[in-house]
Design a protein around this motif. Structure first.
Motif, PDB file in Angstrom:
ATOM      1  N   LYS A 197      34.033   4.650  51.529  1.00 33.95           N
ATOM      2  CA  LYS A 197      32.613   4.691  50.894  1.00 33.95           C
ATOM      3  C   LYS A 197      32.181   6.061  50.497  1.00 33.95           C
ATOM      4  O   LYS A 197      32.318   6.961  51.296  1.00 33.95           O
ATOM      5  CB  LYS A 197      31.663   4.418  52.428  1.00 33.95           C
ATOM      6  N   ASN A 199      28.942   7.857  49.572  1.00 33.07           N
ATOM      7  CA  ASN A 199      27.560   7.836  49.622  1.00 33.07           C
ATOM      8  C   ASN A 199      26.768   8.654  48.601  1.00 33.07           C
ATOM      9  O   ASN A 199      25.683   7.992  48.429  1.00 33.07           O
ATOM     10  CB  ASN A 199      27.196   8.496  51.107  1.00 33.07           C
ATOM     11  N   PRO A 201      25.756   9.831  44.828  1.00 33.09           N
ATOM     12  CA  PRO A 201      26.075   9.184  43.438  1.00 33.09           C
ATOM     13  C   PRO A 201      27.051   9.826  42.478  1.00 33.09           C
ATOM     14  O   PRO A 201      27.171  11.061  42.686  1.00 33.09           O
ATOM     15  CB  PRO A 201      24.613   9.376  42.825  1.00 33.09           C
ATOM     16  N   GLN A 228      32.449   1.203  48.853  1.00 35.37           N
ATOM     17  CA  GLN A 228      31.148   1.542  48.518  1.00 35.37           C
ATOM     18  C   GLN A 228      31.283   2.608  47.385  1.00 35.37           C
ATOM     19  O   GLN A 228      31.932   3.604  47.546  1.00 35.37           O
ATOM     20  CB  GLN A 228      30.420   1.640  49.834  1.00 35.37           C
ATOM     21  N   HIS A 230      28.122   4.482  44.406  1.00 32.86           N
ATOM     22  CA  HIS A 230      26.818   4.419  43.749  1.00 32.86           C
ATOM     23  C   HIS A 230      26.970   5.252  42.384  1.00 32.86           C
ATOM     24  O   HIS A 230      27.530   6.471  42.348  1.00 32.86           O
ATOM     25  CB  HIS A 230      25.537   5.066  44.634  1.00 32.86           C
ATOM     26  N   TYR A 231      26.725   4.792  41.303  1.00 35.08           N
ATOM     27  CA  TYR A 231      27.071   5.197  39.849  1.00 35.08           C
ATOM     28  C   TYR A 231      25.651   5.135  39.096  1.00 35.08           C
ATOM     29  O   TYR A 231      24.832   4.232  38.789  1.00 35.08           O
ATOM     30  CB  TYR A 231      28.237   4.468  39.406  1.00 35.08           C
ATOM     31  N   ILE A 232      25.460   6.466  38.330  1.00 32.81           N
ATOM     32  CA  ILE A 232      24.608   6.379  37.318  1.00 32.81           C
ATOM     33  C   ILE A 232      25.180   6.645  36.049  1.00 32.81           C
ATOM     34  O   ILE A 232      25.945   7.578  35.952  1.00 32.81           O
ATOM     35  CB  ILE A 232      23.491   7.461  37.885  1.00 32.81           C
ATOM     36  N   LYS A 259      30.220  -2.818  48.239  1.00 31.08           N
ATOM     37  CA  LYS A 259      28.852  -2.591  47.899  1.00 31.08           C
ATOM     38  C   LYS A 259      28.946  -1.490  46.547  1.00 31.08           C
ATOM     39  O   LYS A 259      29.449  -0.415  46.783  1.00 31.08           O
ATOM     40  CB  LYS A 259      28.079  -1.909  49.329  1.00 31.08           C
ATOM     41  N   MET A 260      28.266  -2.014  45.698  1.00 29.27           N
ATOM     42  CA  MET A 260      28.196  -1.219  44.458  1.00 29.27           C
ATOM     43  C   MET A 260      26.877  -1.290  43.839  1.00 29.27           C
ATOM     44  O   MET A 260      26.175  -2.258  43.583  1.00 29.27           O
ATOM     45  CB  MET A 260      29.323  -1.959  43.302  1.00 29.27           C
ATOM     46  N   ARG A 261      26.532  -0.205  43.788  1.00 31.75           N
ATOM     47  CA  ARG A 261      24.919   0.132  42.915  1.00 31.75           C
ATOM     48  C   ARG A 261      25.379   0.654  41.858  1.00 31.75           C
ATOM     49  O   ARG A 261      25.733   1.708  41.496  1.00 31.75           O
ATOM     50  CB  ARG A 261      24.372   0.882  44.108  1.00 31.75           C
ATOM     51  N   TYR A 262      24.750   0.149  40.662  1.00 30.36           N
ATOM     52  CA  TYR A 262      25.010   0.650  39.178  1.00 30.36           C
ATOM     53  C   TYR A 262      23.549   0.987  38.684  1.00 30.36           C
ATOM     54  O   TYR A 262      22.921   0.136  38.699  1.00 30.36           O
ATOM     55  CB  TYR A 262      25.689  -0.482  38.463  1.00 30.36           C
TER      56      TYR A 262
END
Length: 262
Positions: A197, A199, A201, A228, A230-232, A259-262
């Protein structure tokens, strides 16, 4: 060839350009020679070159999509599809980056952003990676976050990339998907192992500079079960009186309980 500086006197705009030179002779338009140049410059395996050439054939056979906004003013034959900046690339420390390129990314706030919240920052300028960094704790967890062209040269990663590359967006989807696969260069490769995971970004910056230029980076992300991230990702470019083309592809593959936040 070099571009004239077109700087805007404000810290709140990114509509400036840099005066730089390129290693290769710049010739507009797309053909098999250009595609082979890109593949050779990136030291790619044969299967990727074959995929590019197949995509070029599809591109030449397909019309401009009519369901897009009006593209009648986009002259695809006037765009430079292969341009290699005439300076060292893939620097591991900020001090190694050429001063004029460093100034560009300073204006985009990359070093400050990295200091504050980011787990990893890497930057691409036209068709070359210029800088990347990674926190040691992520390296120790076997997280892989690199530019895709470099990752493809790693025998341990090639089989993973081949398994997933172009599988969510087919070559023949439309003319611009075929164009992308014919000339893609660099971009992002993220692999997060099972139950890891992240955390903070991860972030990539893509800067277009060339007038009548292009950027076709390819983002490929694979998250194993229970992981998990988080990518920007974002791009900026100067404001010119000539059309340029930015057509990047993003493929994200996620397994169960992730969990993937794009």
């Amino acid at each position: 060839m070099s571009n004239n500086i077109n700087s805007i006197n404000t810290s709140w705009t990114w509509e400036f350009s840099d005066d730089i030179s390129y290693q290769n002779e710049l010739v507009p338009g797309l053909n098999e020679t250009v595609v082979r140049q890109i593949s050779k410059a990136n030291n790619e395996p044969n299967w990727m070159l074959e995929l590019r050439l197949k995509a070029l054939e599809i591109y030449n056979s397909k019309p401009i999509p009519t369901w897009w906004p009006d593209l009648s003013k986009l002259d695809l034959d006037s765009i430079y599809y292969f341009a290699k900046p005439d300076w060292a690339w893939d620097n591991k420390t900020w001090e190694e980056v050429p001063e004029n390129i460093k100034n560009t990314f300073d204006r985009l706030w990359i070093p400050e952003a990295e200091k504050q919240v980011l787990a990893w920052v890497w930057a691409q300028y036209d068709s070359q990676t210029v800088y990347h960094s990674l926190k040691d704790e992520l390296k120790n967890l076997w997280v892989i976050f690199d530019d895709l062209s470099s990752a493809l040269q790693n025998p341990k990663l090639e089989s993973i990339i081949k398994q997933y590359f172009s599988k969510s967006i087919p070559l023949a989807d439309h003319k611009f998907s075929a164009l992308h696969y014919a000339v893609w260069s660099w971009g992002t490769f993220l692999y997060v192992p099972k139950n890891v995971k992240i955390n903070e970004p991860l972030q990539s910056y893509f800067r277009m500079n060339m007038k009548s230029g292009w950027q076709f980076e390819h983002t490929l992300m694979i998250l194993e079960e229970g992981s998990q991230a988080h990518y920007i990702e974002w791009c900026s470019a100067p404001k010119y009186d000539k059309n340029s083309l930015h057509a990047w592809w993003v493929e994200i593959f996620v397994k169960k309980k992730k969990k993937m936040r794009y």
